[in-house]
Scaffold this active site. Structure first.
Site, short mmCIF file in Angstrom:
data_model
loop_
_atom_site.label_atom_id
_atom_site.label_comp_id
_atom_site.label_asym_id
_atom_site.label_seq_id
_atom_site.Cartn_x
_atom_site.Cartn_y
_atom_site.Cartn_z
N ASN A 1 17.03 3.27 126.21
CA ASN A 1 18.46 3.31 126.55
C ASN A 1 18.86 4.78 126.64
OD1 ASN A 1 21.22 3.17 126.67
ND2 ASN A 1 21.50 2.27 124.62
N LYS B 1 21.55 6.06 127.59
CA LYS B 1 22.98 6.28 127.33
C LYS B 1 23.56 7.20 128.42
CE LYS B 1 22.14 5.13 122.58
NZ LYS B 1 22.46 5.25 121.17
N HIS C 1 26.01 -3.51 123.16
CA HIS C 1 25.61 -2.34 122.38
C HIS C 1 26.75 -1.91 121.45
CE1 HIS C 1 24.33 1.68 121.31
NE2 HIS C 1 23.11 1.27 121.59
N GLU D 1 27.90 0.87 120.77
CA GLU D 1 28.81 1.88 121.33
C GLU D 1 29.83 1.24 122.27
OE1 GLU D 1 25.70 4.53 122.62
OE2 GLU D 1 25.19 4.81 120.50
N GLU E 1 20.27 -3.88 115.85
CA GLU E 1 20.46 -2.44 115.71
C GLU E 1 21.48 -2.17 114.60
OE1 GLU E 1 19.35 -0.23 119.53
OE2 GLU E 1 21.40 -0.92 119.81
N GLY F 1 21.04 6.81 116.13
CA GLY F 1 21.27 8.23 116.38
C GLY F 1 21.45 9.06 115.12
N SER G 1 16.99 4.92 115.55
CA SER G 1 16.11 6.03 115.15
C SER G 1 14.63 5.65 115.13
CB SER G 1 16.55 6.61 113.80
OG SER G 1 17.86 7.12 113.90
P1 PGA Z 1 18.63 5.83 118.73
O1 PGA Z 1 19.55 4.77 119.52
O2 PGA Z 1 17.20 5.45 119.00
O3 PGA Z 1 19.01 7.16 119.28
O4 PGA Z 1 18.97 5.66 117.27
C1 PGA Z 1 19.20 3.41 119.60
C2 PGA Z 1 20.21 2.67 120.43
O5 PGA Z 1 21.40 2.96 120.37
O6 PGA Z 1 19.83 1.74 121.19
#
Ligand code: PGA
Length: 258
Positions: free
Chosen positions: A9, A11, A96, A98, A168, A174, A214
């Site tokens: 992803n 983003k 997601h 976000e 998640e 992140g 992560s």
């Molecule tokens: P990350 O994000 O691997 O940077 O923690 C995962 C995600 O949001 O799908």
């Protein structure tokens, strides 16, 4: 036996030029390899056509990060599932954290978006997971149950072939902090049980449940080696071809150990 999936992803990173380069590098590193799973990249909308030129098809698949809950019409700024299919997407991420946090999306939006995606022949990665405050209160099991129960029973066309789940934990996204393999396994096993309750046993046994938060080359094999962890949804580490392919290597190593 469930095929693993490693999905990147991106983003809001990677414009068309940088995205084409990244996808080509991943494609080159995977070329000629017999993979035991599916590898997918989900660039931003504006980058999809450039990546499609180098990455649509085997081994790298193309997906989008979201789609509209509408078919077409006066919806300024939105992109329909049909348009995504037309530019070569086979997958779309829905739900997601976000989108939940910044766009205030919830169950109604997700049901409508997933339905539109299925109507256009797209497959869906549906994300869910608890916030840090919720885990601190020990509420993660309740939160995950509500998130899955609010959406899955209303997806009449869903099955283990067109739907993938991605657990998640928001506190791991992140942040550099990863769920331990035991924490991930516990939540994934619980999710699979919920899928069995809602969709029945064969779907639950075949449904792929990815871990996200992560994930990196150094922890991928251990996470994906858990019984109910069938791959990863990768944010930050999907932006470097070595790291992303390193995670695919982790998935392959986990597969080899089963
Ligand atoms: P990350 O994000 O691997 O940077 O923690 C995962 C995600 O949001 O799908």
């Amino acid at each position: 036996m469930r095929r693993y999936m490693v999905a990147g992803n991106w983003k809001m990173n990677m414009g068309p030029a940088a995205g084409r380069e990244l996808a080509a590098a991943v494609q080159q590193k995977l070329a000629g390899r017999e993979l035991g799973g599916d590898v997918l990249v989900c660039p931003p909308y504006a980058t999809l056509p450039a990546v499609a030129e180098v990455a649509a098809g085997q081994p790298l698949l193309l997906g989008a990060q979201d789609c509209s809950d509408q078919v077409s019409g006066a919806y300024t700024g939105q992109i329909s599932a049909g348009m995504l299919a037309e530019v070569g997407c086979r997958w779309v991420i829905v739900g997601h954290s976000e989108r939940r946090q910044f766009q205030r999306e919830g169950d109604e939006d997700f049901v409508a978006k997933i339905t539109r995606a299925f109507d256009e022949g797209l497959k869906v990665i549906f994300c869910y997971g608890e916030l840090l405050e919720e885990r601190k209160l020990g509420r993660q099991a309740d939160v995950v149950r509500d998130q899955l129960k609010g959406v899955l029973p209303r997806l009449t066309a869903a099955d283990a072939g067109n739907l993938v789940l991605a657990y998640e934990p928001v506190w791991a996204i992140g942040t550099g902090e990863t769920a331990s393999p035991e924490q991930a396994q516990e939540m994934h096993a619980q999710s699979r049980q919920l899928v069995a309750d809602i969709m029945g046993y064969p779907e639950a046994a075949n449904m792929r449940i990815l871990y996200g938060g992560s994930c990196k080359p150094s922890n991928a094999e251990e996470l994906m080696g858990q019984t109910d962890v069938d791959g990863g949804l990768i944010g930050g580490a999907s932006l470097k071809s070595d790291d992303f392919v390193g995670i695919v290597d982790g998935a392959e190593a986990a597969l080899a150990n089963t």
